[in-house]
Design a protein around this motif. Structure first.
Motif, PDB file in Angstrom:
ATOM      1  N   GLU A  32       0.875  -1.157   0.000  1.00  0.00           N
ATOM      2  CA  GLU A  32       0.000   0.000   0.000  1.00  0.00           C
ATOM      3  C   GLU A  32       0.918   1.214   0.000  1.00  0.00           C
ATOM      4  O   GLU A  32       1.780   1.340   0.870  1.00  0.00           O
ATOM      5  CB  GLU A  32      -0.897   0.012   1.244  1.00  0.00           C
ATOM      6  N   PHE A  34       1.735   5.474  -0.365  1.00  0.00           N
ATOM      7  CA  PHE A  34       1.235   6.791   0.004  1.00  0.00           C
ATOM      8  C   PHE A  34       2.238   7.864  -0.420  1.00  0.00           C
ATOM      9  O   PHE A  34       3.434   7.601  -0.512  1.00  0.00           O
ATOM     10  CB  PHE A  34       1.067   6.910   1.530  1.00  0.00           C
ATOM     11  N   TYR A  36       3.222  11.658   1.122  1.00  0.00           N
ATOM     12  CA  TYR A  36       3.055  12.685   2.138  1.00  0.00           C
ATOM     13  C   TYR A  36       3.753  13.955   1.672  1.00  0.00           C
ATOM     14  O   TYR A  36       4.757  13.898   0.960  1.00  0.00           O
ATOM     15  CB  TYR A  36       3.664  12.242   3.469  1.00  0.00           C
ATOM     16  N   ARG A  43       3.917  20.496   9.554  1.00  0.00           N
ATOM     17  CA  ARG A  43       3.892  19.061   9.797  1.00  0.00           C
ATOM     18  C   ARG A  43       3.649  18.306   8.500  1.00  0.00           C
ATOM     19  O   ARG A  43       3.097  18.852   7.548  1.00  0.00           O
ATOM     20  CB  ARG A  43       2.807  18.722  10.814  1.00  0.00           C
ATOM     21  N   LEU A  44       4.062  17.060   8.462  1.00  0.00           N
ATOM     22  CA  LEU A  44       3.765  16.217   7.308  1.00  0.00           C
ATOM     23  C   LEU A  44       2.271  15.931   7.267  1.00  0.00           C
ATOM     24  O   LEU A  44       1.626  15.748   8.293  1.00  0.00           O
ATOM     25  CB  LEU A  44       4.496  14.871   7.410  1.00  0.00           C
ATOM     26  N   ILE A  51      -4.695   3.523  -3.120  1.00  0.00           N
ATOM     27  CA  ILE A  51      -5.932   2.741  -3.153  1.00  0.00           C
ATOM     28  C   ILE A  51      -7.138   3.607  -3.515  1.00  0.00           C
ATOM     29  O   ILE A  51      -8.101   3.129  -4.088  1.00  0.00           O
ATOM     30  CB  ILE A  51      -6.143   2.043  -1.794  1.00  0.00           C
ATOM     31  N   SER A  90       3.238   0.917   3.228  1.00  0.00           N
ATOM     32  CA  SER A  90       2.672   0.293   4.422  1.00  0.00           C
ATOM     33  C   SER A  90       2.814  -1.212   4.331  1.00  0.00           C
ATOM     34  O   SER A  90       2.463  -1.822   3.319  1.00  0.00           O
ATOM     35  CB  SER A  90       1.193   0.668   4.543  1.00  0.00           C
ATOM     36  N   GLY A  98       1.239  -1.805  10.395  1.00  0.00           N
ATOM     37  CA  GLY A  98       0.963  -0.466  10.893  1.00  0.00           C
ATOM     38  C   GLY A  98       2.111   0.491  10.685  1.00  0.00           C
ATOM     39  O   GLY A  98       1.941   1.700  10.789  1.00  0.00           O
TER      40      GLY A  98
ATOM     41  N   VAL B   4      -2.410  15.820  16.545  1.00  0.00           N
ATOM     42  CA  VAL B   4      -1.327  15.397  17.421  1.00  0.00           C
ATOM     43  C   VAL B   4      -0.614  16.660  17.915  1.00  0.00           C
ATOM     44  O   VAL B   4      -0.317  17.559  17.122  1.00  0.00           O
ATOM     45  CB  VAL B   4      -0.332  14.501  16.660  1.00  0.00           C
ATOM     46  N   PHE B  33       4.313   6.794  16.792  1.00  0.00           N
ATOM     47  CA  PHE B  33       5.626   6.707  16.165  1.00  0.00           C
ATOM     48  C   PHE B  33       6.454   7.941  16.528  1.00  0.00           C
ATOM     49  O   PHE B  33       5.923   9.051  16.601  1.00  0.00           O
ATOM     50  CB  PHE B  33       5.495   6.669  14.636  1.00  0.00           C
ATOM     51  N   TYR B  35       9.776   9.966  14.974  1.00  0.00           N
ATOM     52  CA  TYR B  35      10.667  10.102  13.835  1.00  0.00           C
ATOM     53  C   TYR B  35      11.654  11.232  14.097  1.00  0.00           C
ATOM     54  O   TYR B  35      11.367  12.192  14.815  1.00  0.00           O
ATOM     55  CB  TYR B  35       9.889  10.458  12.564  1.00  0.00           C
ATOM     56  N   LEU B  45      12.721   6.492  11.372  1.00  0.00           N
ATOM     57  CA  LEU B  45      11.888   5.996  12.456  1.00  0.00           C
ATOM     58  C   LEU B  45      12.773   5.656  13.648  1.00  0.00           C
ATOM     59  O   LEU B  45      13.733   4.907  13.528  1.00  0.00           O
ATOM     60  CB  LEU B  45      11.128   4.748  12.012  1.00  0.00           C
ATOM     61  N   TYR B  48       8.376   2.912  17.904  1.00  0.00           N
ATOM     62  CA  TYR B  48       7.034   2.608  17.380  1.00  0.00           C
ATOM     63  C   TYR B  48       6.296   1.820  18.460  1.00  0.00           C
ATOM     64  O   TYR B  48       6.815   0.825  18.982  1.00  0.00           O
ATOM     65  CB  TYR B  48       7.255   1.818  16.105  1.00  0.00           C
ATOM     66  N   ARG B  50       2.446   0.144  19.743  1.00  0.00           N
ATOM     67  CA  ARG B  50       1.061  -0.214  19.461  1.00  0.00           C
ATOM     68  C   ARG B  50       0.414  -0.579  20.764  1.00  0.00           C
ATOM     69  O   ARG B  50       0.933  -1.410  21.512  1.00  0.00           O
ATOM     70  CB  ARG B  50       0.949  -1.372  18.476  1.00  0.00           C
ATOM     71  N   GLY B  97      -4.743   2.478  11.934  1.00  0.00           N
ATOM     72  CA  GLY B  97      -5.058   1.395  11.040  1.00  0.00           C
ATOM     73  C   GLY B  97      -3.860   0.698  10.447  1.00  0.00           C
ATOM     74  O   GLY B  97      -2.709   0.888  10.837  1.00  0.00           O
ATOM     75  N   THR B  98      -4.155  -0.126   9.525  1.00  0.00           N
ATOM     76  CA  THR B  98      -3.160  -0.882   8.797  1.00  0.00           C
ATOM     77  C   THR B  98      -3.562  -0.904   7.327  1.00  0.00           C
ATOM     78  O   THR B  98      -4.694  -0.578   6.987  1.00  0.00           O
ATOM     79  CB  THR B  98      -3.097  -2.337   9.299  1.00  0.00           C
ATOM     80  N   GLY B  99      -2.642  -1.299   6.498  1.00  0.00           N
ATOM     81  CA  GLY B  99      -2.950  -1.460   5.095  1.00  0.00           C
ATOM     82  C   GLY B  99      -3.508  -0.207   4.473  1.00  0.00           C
ATOM     83  O   GLY B  99      -2.923   0.865   4.573  1.00  0.00           O
ATOM     84  N   THR B 100      -4.681  -0.309   3.893  1.00  0.00           N
ATOM     85  CA  THR B 100      -5.224   0.808   3.138  1.00  0.00           C
ATOM     86  C   THR B 100      -5.646   1.953   4.038  1.00  0.00           C
ATOM     87  O   THR B 100      -5.795   3.079   3.576  1.00  0.00           O
ATOM     88  CB  THR B 100      -6.444   0.360   2.319  1.00  0.00           C
ATOM     89  N   ASN B 102      -3.936   2.955   6.627  1.00  0.00           N
ATOM     90  CA  ASN B 102      -2.779   3.249   7.464  1.00  0.00           C
ATOM     91  C   ASN B 102      -2.300   4.678   7.267  1.00  0.00           C
ATOM     92  O   ASN B 102      -1.193   4.912   6.803  1.00  0.00           O
ATOM     93  CB  ASN B 102      -1.653   2.262   7.163  1.00  0.00           C
ATOM     94  N   GLU B 103      -3.122   5.635   7.617  1.00  0.00           N
ATOM     95  CA  GLU B 103      -2.697   7.021   7.573  1.00  0.00           C
ATOM     96  C   GLU B 103      -2.115   7.398   8.913  1.00  0.00           C
ATOM     97  O   GLU B 103      -2.711   7.125   9.948  1.00  0.00           O
ATOM     98  CB  GLU B 103      -3.858   7.947   7.244  1.00  0.00           C
ATOM     99  N   GLN B 104      -0.968   8.020   8.899  1.00  0.00           N
ATOM    100  CA  GLN B 104      -0.358   8.527  10.117  1.00  0.00           C
ATOM    101  C   GLN B 104      -0.567  10.034  10.156  1.00  0.00           C
ATOM    102  O   GLN B 104      -0.388  10.730   9.157  1.00  0.00           O
ATOM    103  CB  GLN B 104       1.132   8.186  10.159  1.00  0.00           C
ATOM    104  N   PHE B 106       0.659  13.462  11.800  1.00  0.00           N
ATOM    105  CA  PHE B 106       1.898  13.972  12.393  1.00  0.00           C
ATOM    106  C   PHE B 106       1.654  15.192  13.273  1.00  0.00           C
ATOM    107  O   PHE B 106       0.777  16.018  13.001  1.00  0.00           O
ATOM    108  CB  PHE B 106       2.886  14.351  11.284  1.00  0.00           C
TER     109      PHE B 106
END
Lengths: 112, 115
Positions: A32, A34, A36, A43-44, A51, A90, A98, B4, B33, B35, B45, B48, B50, B97-100, B102-104, B106
């Motif tokens: 996956e 992305f 940024y 900030r980022l 997707i 990802s 994650g 954040v 996370f 960084y 990184l 991390y 969870r 989230g994870t995968g699709t 998975n937006e972080q 900042f």
């Protein structure tokens, strides 16, 4: 191992010119991807994800699994596009679930 | 609009001093996370978490850096003793989230200068 490569550290174009920021990845699973963006001293923030296949601020990116690439493109660059752009991958499995793997970033400058 | 938060935004200190950076993740996010951003290395990184448990801190110099999550609303990154090479912008990010998905998200970053 997961890896994201952005070959260009710096990229400069003139306003109105097309721009392409390159991103290649290495990952054995289902990736996956992305993009940024970080504007000066901010900030980022997420620009787009593959997707969703959407266009944000005129930018698009297509995932090419054959070439393992996810290049970011815009047909007509604007001065406000000047920023640092990070490509990220990802992981979809295991203990790294994650986590995002970031490239080193490309600093885009759009000249007037 | 949940965001954040990080404190302090800027920190100037002398070599050898202890530095503590704090992060408040977005409520409900279960991944956090840390960084470090430099011109030379880009975004690295450091650690991390969870559900408050450390998952990966291999990017962190163990002898001087430590990262903790005392509770779900606070993450800390400490450097003791600090060195000039630690000068950088330190970002915290959180996500769910994870995968699709998975937006972080900042934080604004802490700009650290070690003299």
């Amino acid at each position: 191992a997961q890896r994201v490569t952005q070959p260009e550290k710096l990229l400069s174009v003139f306003k109105g010119a097309p721009v392409e920021l390159k991103c290649n990845y290495s990952y054995s699973g289902s990736p996956e991807l992305f993009w940024y963006v970080q504007y000066s001293r901010q900030r980022l923030q997420l620009l787009l994800r593959h997707i969703s296949r959407e266009s944000i601020k005129g930018f698009t990116a297509d995932l090419n699994k054959g070439e393992t690439s996810f290049h970011l493109k815009k047909p007509f660059a604007q001065e406000e596009d000047s920023a640092m752009y990070y490509c990220a991958l990802s992981a979809d499995r295991g203990s790294t679930l994650g986590r995002l793997y970031f490239g080193r970033g490309t600093q885009l400058t759009v000249w007037p | 609009d949940a965001r954040v938060t990080q404190t302090p935004r800027d920190k100037v200190t002398e070599m050898g001093q202890e530095v503590t950076m704090r992060c408040q993740p977005i409520l409900g996010h279960n991944t956090v996370f840390w960084y470090r951003q430099t011109m030379m290395q880009g975004l690295e990184l450091l650690a991390y978490f969870r559900n408050r448990a450390p998952l990966d801190d291999s990017g962190m110099p163990k002898d001087r850096f430590s990262a903790e999550m005392p509770d779900a609303t606070l993450a800390t990154l400490k450097i003791q003793p600090s060195e000039p090479r630690d000068s950088a912008v330190y970002f915290c990010a959180s996500g769910t989230g994870t995968g699709t998905n998975n937006e972080q998200f900042f934080g604004p970053g802490t700009r650290l200068t070690v003299l």
